[in-house]
Design a protein around this motif. Structure first.
Motif, PDB file in Angstrom:
ATOM      1  N   SER A  76      -2.487  -5.828   3.926  1.00 27.71           N
ATOM      2  CA  SER A  76      -2.290  -6.971   3.033  1.00 27.71           C
ATOM      3  C   SER A  76      -1.095  -7.830   3.443  1.00 27.71           C
ATOM      4  O   SER A  76      -0.046  -7.307   3.830  1.00 27.71           O
ATOM      5  CB  SER A  76      -2.102  -6.471   1.600  1.00 27.71           C
ATOM      6  N   SER A  78       0.779  -9.184   1.570  1.00 27.62           N
ATOM      7  CA  SER A  78       1.840  -8.933   0.588  1.00 27.62           C
ATOM      8  C   SER A  78       2.959  -8.079   1.167  1.00 27.62           C
ATOM      9  O   SER A  78       4.113  -8.170   0.732  1.00 27.62           O
ATOM     10  CB  SER A  78       1.267  -8.246  -0.656  1.00 27.62           C
ATOM     11  N   PHE A  79       2.638  -7.218   2.147  1.00 30.78           N
ATOM     12  CA  PHE A  79       3.654  -6.357   2.738  1.00 30.78           C
ATOM     13  C   PHE A  79       4.765  -7.176   3.386  1.00 30.78           C
ATOM     14  O   PHE A  79       5.907  -6.743   3.459  1.00 30.78           O
ATOM     15  CB  PHE A  79       3.027  -5.428   3.781  1.00 30.78           C
ATOM     16  N   ASP A  82       5.422 -10.938   0.212  1.00 27.21           N
ATOM     17  CA  ASP A  82       6.017 -10.642  -1.094  1.00 27.21           C
ATOM     18  C   ASP A  82       7.428 -10.088  -0.976  1.00 27.21           C
ATOM     19  O   ASP A  82       8.138  -9.957  -1.972  1.00 27.21           O
ATOM     20  CB  ASP A  82       5.149  -9.637  -1.863  1.00 27.21           C
ATOM     21  N   LYS A  99      -1.097  -6.941  -5.190  1.00 27.72           N
ATOM     22  CA  LYS A  99      -1.242  -6.987  -3.728  1.00 27.72           C
ATOM     23  C   LYS A  99      -2.348  -7.958  -3.324  1.00 27.72           C
ATOM     24  O   LYS A  99      -3.435  -7.927  -3.877  1.00 27.72           O
ATOM     25  CB  LYS A  99      -1.535  -5.586  -3.193  1.00 27.72           C
ATOM     26  N   ASN A 130      -0.483   3.626  -5.393  1.00 26.73           N
ATOM     27  CA  ASN A 130      -1.790   3.009  -5.122  1.00 26.73           C
ATOM     28  C   ASN A 130      -2.830   3.394  -6.163  1.00 26.73           C
ATOM     29  O   ASN A 130      -3.755   2.629  -6.456  1.00 26.73           O
ATOM     30  CB  ASN A 130      -2.281   3.412  -3.729  1.00 26.73           C
ATOM     31  N   SER A 135       1.992  -3.258  -7.404  1.00 24.51           N
ATOM     32  CA  SER A 135       2.448  -4.233  -6.414  1.00 24.51           C
ATOM     33  C   SER A 135       3.026  -3.516  -5.198  1.00 24.51           C
ATOM     34  O   SER A 135       3.308  -2.305  -5.242  1.00 24.51           O
ATOM     35  CB  SER A 135       3.523  -5.125  -7.031  1.00 24.51           C
ATOM     36  N   VAL A 136       3.242  -4.257  -4.126  1.00 21.41           N
ATOM     37  CA  VAL A 136       3.830  -3.684  -2.917  1.00 21.41           C
ATOM     38  C   VAL A 136       5.257  -3.203  -3.185  1.00 21.41           C
ATOM     39  O   VAL A 136       5.660  -2.130  -2.725  1.00 21.41           O
ATOM     40  CB  VAL A 136       3.811  -4.710  -1.764  1.00 21.41           C
TER      41      VAL A 136
END
Length: 206
Positions: A76, A78-79, A82, A99, A130, A135-136
Motif C-alpha cells: 500500500s 500508505s506505508f 501516510d 490503509k 491487521n 491504519s499503517v
C-alpha cells in the motif's frame, strides 16, 4: 512533561529495591515516553525494519527482488505517503487514516538480510493490528509495543538471573541507544535482549 516524568522516576527508583524491578519500572516508563514523543522513522532504518516485519506478518519469510533486481515488495502507498507529516497534530491524526488500496514498490534491502525470527514480536503485533483493519501508523505502534514487551521481558529475566554486576548491567541497559532500539521496530531489540539473557544464564550456571 519532562519535569513530571523525572519526579515520577525519582520517586519510583527510590522506593523499588530489586535491580530488575528498577529496570522494569524505569525502562518501560522511559521507552513508552520516547515511543510516543519521537515520531516513527526517526530511528535509523526504521521504515526498512517495519517493511520487513510487515512482510513476515503476511507469511513471507524470505524477501524477493523485483524485475530491476531491487529487494523489497509492492504494498500500500500508505506505508510511505501516510508517514509524511507536518507537526504532531498531523502525525497523530494518521492513526485514523485507513490503509490505501493503491500500491507501490518499497526497497528495504538493508533489512532483508536479517533472519525472519528477529522480527517475530513485530510481525505478531502487525498481524494483530491487521486483524482489526487499522491504519499503517497503528500497525507501526503495535509492532513497537510487541517488540518492546519482549525486549523488556528478556532483559528483566537476564537481570534477575545475573549473579553479579547487576548495577553495571542496569546502567548499560539504560543507555540512550539501548532505549532507542528497545522502543523501535528494529531487529536489534531482540538481538540485544537475547544476547543479554544468554550471558546472564551462562554466568548463573557457572
Amino acid at each position: 512533561i519532562l519535569i513530571i516524568s523525572m519526579l515520577i522516576l525519582t520517586l519510583g527508583v527510590f522506593k523499588i529495591k530489586k535491580i530488575e524491578n528498577k529496570f522494569l519500572f524505569v525502562f518501560t516508563f522511559l521507552s513508552l515516553l520516547y515511543m510516543f514523543i519521537i515520531p516513527y522513522n526517526y530511528n535509523p532504518d526504521e521504515s526498512a525494519h517495519f517493511m520487513r516485519a510487515s512482510e513476515i506478518a503476511t507469511g513471507q519469510f524470505i524477501s524477493t527482488a523485483n524485475e530491476d533486481g531491487e529487494i523489497g515488495r509492492y504494498d500500500s502507498t500508505s506505508f510511505g505517503d501516510d508517514m509524511q507529516f507536518n507537526g504532531y497534530e498531523d502525525y497523530y491524526s494518521k492513526f485514523m487514516v485507513p490503509k490505501a488500496e493503491t500500491e507501490k514498490f518499497y526497497n528495504y534491502a538493508t533489512a532483508a538480510i536479517y533472519p525472519f525470527f528477529v522480527y517475530t514480536p513485530q510481525a505478531i503485533g502487525i498481524a494483530v493490528a491487521n486483524a482489526f483493519d487499522t491504519s499503517v501508523l497503528m500497525m507501526v505502534y503495535f509492532a513497537k509495543i510487541f517488540n518492546l514487551a519482549l525486549f523488556v521481558f528478556l532483559c528483566y529475566m537476564g537481570l534477575k538471573y545475573m549473579p553479579k554486576y547487576k548495577k553495571f548491567c542496569l546502567c548499560v541497559l539504560l543507555f540512550p541507544m539501548t532505549l532507542q532500539l528497545g522502543a523501535s521496530v528494529a531487529a536489534d531489540a531482540l538481538t540485544i535482549g537475547l544476547s543479554f539473557f544468554f550471558v546472564a544464564l551462562i554466568m548463573k550456571i557457572r
